[in-house]
Write a protein that holds these residues in place. Structure first.
Motif, short mmCIF file in Angstrom:
data_model
loop_
_atom_site.label_atom_id
_atom_site.label_comp_id
_atom_site.label_asym_id
_atom_site.label_seq_id
_atom_site.Cartn_x
_atom_site.Cartn_y
_atom_site.Cartn_z
N VAL A 263 6.56 -8.84 -5.68
CA VAL A 263 7.16 -10.14 -5.33
C VAL A 263 8.56 -9.82 -4.85
O VAL A 263 9.30 -9.06 -5.47
CB VAL A 263 7.19 -11.11 -6.53
CG1 VAL A 263 8.06 -12.32 -6.19
CG2 VAL A 263 5.78 -11.58 -6.88
N GLU A 264 8.90 -10.39 -3.71
CA GLU A 264 10.20 -10.16 -3.10
C GLU A 264 10.98 -11.47 -3.15
O GLU A 264 10.40 -12.55 -2.95
CB GLU A 264 9.97 -9.77 -1.63
CG GLU A 264 11.19 -9.35 -0.89
CD GLU A 264 11.39 -7.85 -0.97
OE1 GLU A 264 10.48 -7.13 -1.46
OE2 GLU A 264 12.45 -7.38 -0.55
N LEU A 265 12.25 -11.35 -3.40
CA LEU A 265 13.09 -12.53 -3.45
C LEU A 265 14.17 -12.37 -2.40
O LEU A 265 14.77 -11.29 -2.31
CB LEU A 265 13.72 -12.59 -4.84
CG LEU A 265 14.34 -13.88 -5.24
CD1 LEU A 265 13.24 -14.91 -5.38
CD2 LEU A 265 15.07 -13.68 -6.54
N GLY B 285 14.01 -3.20 -7.91
CA GLY B 285 15.22 -2.92 -7.13
C GLY B 285 15.82 -4.19 -6.59
O GLY B 285 15.14 -5.18 -6.36
N CYS B 286 17.14 -4.15 -6.39
CA CYS B 286 17.81 -5.33 -5.85
C CYS B 286 19.12 -4.94 -5.19
O CYS B 286 19.52 -3.79 -5.21
CB CYS B 286 18.06 -6.35 -6.96
SG CYS B 286 19.17 -5.74 -8.24
N GLY B 287 19.77 -5.93 -4.63
CA GLY B 287 21.07 -5.66 -4.03
C GLY B 287 21.46 -6.76 -3.06
O GLY B 287 20.73 -7.73 -2.87
N TYR C 9 0.84 -1.21 0.00
CA TYR C 9 0.00 0.00 0.00
C TYR C 9 0.87 1.25 0.00
O TYR C 9 1.84 1.34 0.75
CB TYR C 9 -0.87 0.02 1.26
CG TYR C 9 -1.77 -1.18 1.38
CD1 TYR C 9 -3.10 -1.12 0.98
CD2 TYR C 9 -1.28 -2.38 1.91
CE1 TYR C 9 -3.92 -2.23 1.09
CE2 TYR C 9 -2.10 -3.49 2.02
CZ TYR C 9 -3.42 -3.41 1.62
OH TYR C 9 -4.23 -4.52 1.73
N ARG C 10 0.49 2.22 -0.81
CA ARG C 10 1.12 3.53 -0.74
C ARG C 10 0.08 4.59 -1.02
O ARG C 10 -0.86 4.35 -1.78
CB ARG C 10 2.28 3.66 -1.75
CG ARG C 10 3.45 2.81 -1.32
CD ARG C 10 4.69 3.04 -2.13
NE ARG C 10 5.61 1.92 -1.91
CZ ARG C 10 6.73 1.72 -2.57
NH1 ARG C 10 7.10 2.59 -3.50
NH2 ARG C 10 7.49 0.69 -2.30
N THR C 11 0.26 5.77 -0.43
CA THR C 11 -0.77 6.80 -0.54
C THR C 11 -0.73 7.50 -1.90
O THR C 11 -0.60 8.72 -1.99
CB THR C 11 -0.62 7.85 0.58
OG1 THR C 11 0.70 8.37 0.51
CG2 THR C 11 -0.85 7.25 1.93
N1 PHE Z 1 11.35 -2.94 -1.42
C1 PHE Z 1 11.84 -2.14 -2.51
C2 PHE Z 1 10.71 -1.23 -3.03
O1 PHE Z 1 9.59 -1.47 -2.74
C3 PHE Z 1 12.35 -2.99 -3.64
C4 PHE Z 1 13.56 -3.77 -3.26
C5 PHE Z 1 13.45 -5.06 -2.78
C6 PHE Z 1 14.83 -3.24 -3.41
C7 PHE Z 1 14.57 -5.80 -2.46
C8 PHE Z 1 15.95 -3.99 -3.10
C9 PHE Z 1 15.82 -5.26 -2.62
O2 PHE Z 1 10.95 -0.31 -3.74
#
Ligand code: PHE
Length: 373
Positions: free
Chosen positions: A234-236, A314-316, A218-220
């Motif tokens: 989806v988060e990995l 996004g990742c890292g 959720y975001r406003t």
């Molecule tokens: N949670 C971040 C977002 O919503 C995305 C993200 C997940 C970035 C995992 C890096 C690692 O923007």
């Protein structure tokens, strides 16, 4: 052998008396006429024409008569039985015709009625896409993990190394459910991303950890063609000994190829997230033009706006501070994380131009995606 009893008169045998036979015949005819349906007729037939019916018994008596008496008695009984049989057949035909006419009316099918009064539902393409993505990772040994949508601020921000004054915490991004009561208390928010599930997964498990976490966030934001205040990510997360950015890139490339086609490549662009270090933005090669639209005005590509690349998410490498907050020794373990939006992926994967179509719940939007189970 004794001579036949010449004085034996069939008229003397009770069952063979003409009036008796007539009476039995008339009873049978009356019973058939009174039978209102085929079941009743079947019963009347058993009673009046069955093996133990009076006329059948009378017929049997004939055998015991002297030969000269047999003919007359036989004729009398035979005629009666013949009449009864005929009446039975006639009534049978009548009742069958009645039944057939009734069945034709009662079971008539109106072939002009619309055939699909209760249309089959359709699974939402966001659900089926999420499940496809999960399948890619489950096939690599990942586990599906979930967390709450109403989340402690600590999981959504603090444990992920967001400073207390990080702008993402500000009211314009986050739906606050309950503010922080005391200095050391956690407030409650609607999760703004699926990354809190990283922390929950690490706390729940001993490393190595390999999880894929789909969910609603959720975001406003105002609902418009490219934003929706409720969307899916989806988060990995992978935590193991010796994981590097190369593992991250290879894993995501495998996902991209599974979902969009063989041979596609990915690229990383430096970025910043508090919970990963280093952090990157991950792009995939455009699966439609494969870069051929770049600098080629003759062949523009709508999917990547002729950029050749599509931004995925996004990742890292998981920030050691996050590992520590989740009770994992950063000297021994490292990990990578990746998070991306499903609505966005559905848009460029299926040329959906307006995000509002995904939230309005109109099956006319959903149906063309097909019924994937
Ligand atoms: N949670 C971040 C977002 O919503 C995305 C993200 C997940 C970035 C995992 C890096 C690692 O923007």
């Amino acid at each position: 052998m004794s001579a036949p009893n010449k004085s034996y008169d069939p008229v003397e045998v009770e069952a063979l008396k003409p009036e008796e036979i007539e009476r039995r015949r008339d009873e049978a005819l009356a019973a058939f006429a009174a039978a209102a349906d085929l079941d009743a007729l079947r019963e009347a037939k058993a009673a009046h024409m069955g093996d133990r019916s009076p006329l059948a018994l009378a017929n049997r008596e004939i055998g015991a008569l002297p030969p000269q008496a047999k003919a007359e008695a036989g004729k009398r009984v035979g005629m009666a039985r013949g009449a009864v049989n005929k009446a039975l057949a006639a009534r049978q035909a009548e009742l069958e015709a009645e039944r057939d006419a009734r069945v034709l009316v009662e079971e008539a099918v109106d072939v002009t009625l619309p055939h699909d009064r209760i249309p089959a539902g359709a699974r939402h393409p966001l659900t089926t896409l999420c499940e496809r993505i999960e399948d890619v990772f489950v096939a690599m040994g990942y586990e599906v993990a979930e967390g709450p949508e109403v989340e402690a601020e600590w999981f959504n921000f603090d444990a992920l190394n967001f400073e207390p004054d990080h702008p993402a915490r500000a009211m314009q991004d986050t739906f606050f459910v309950e503010g922080r009561q005391g200095k050391d208390e956690s407030g409650i928010v609607l999760r703004t991303h699926t990354s809190p599930v990283q922390v929950r997964s690490m706390l729940d498990r001993e490393p190595p950890v390999y999880v894929v976490c789909p969910g609603r966030v959720y975001r406003t934001d105002e609902l418009d063609a490219t934003h929706t205040p409720v969307f899916h990510q989806v988060e990995l997360l992978a935590i193991d000994e010796g994981l590097t950015m190369a593992d991250l890139k290879g894993t995501i490339e495998h996902m991209v190829r599974s979902l969009f086609g063989e041979g596609l490549t990915t690229r990383l662009r430096p970025n910043y997230f508090p919970f990963t270090e280093p952090s990157a933005e991950l792009d995939m090669e455009c699966y439609v033009c494969r870069g051929e639209s770049v600098g080629n005005p003759e062949r523009p590509c709508r999917t990547c706006s002729s950029e050749g690349w599509i931004e995925l998410g996004g990742c890292g490498m998981v920030n050691p501070r996050v590992l520590i907050a989740a009770g994992i020794d950063p000297e021994k373990y490292s990990g990578f994380a990746f998070g991306f939006g499903i609505e966005r992926m559905l848009m460029f994967r299926h040329n959906v131009e307006d995000m509002r179509d995904m939230v309005e719940g109109d099956v006319r939007f959903t149906r063309p995606f097909g019924m994937e189970i």
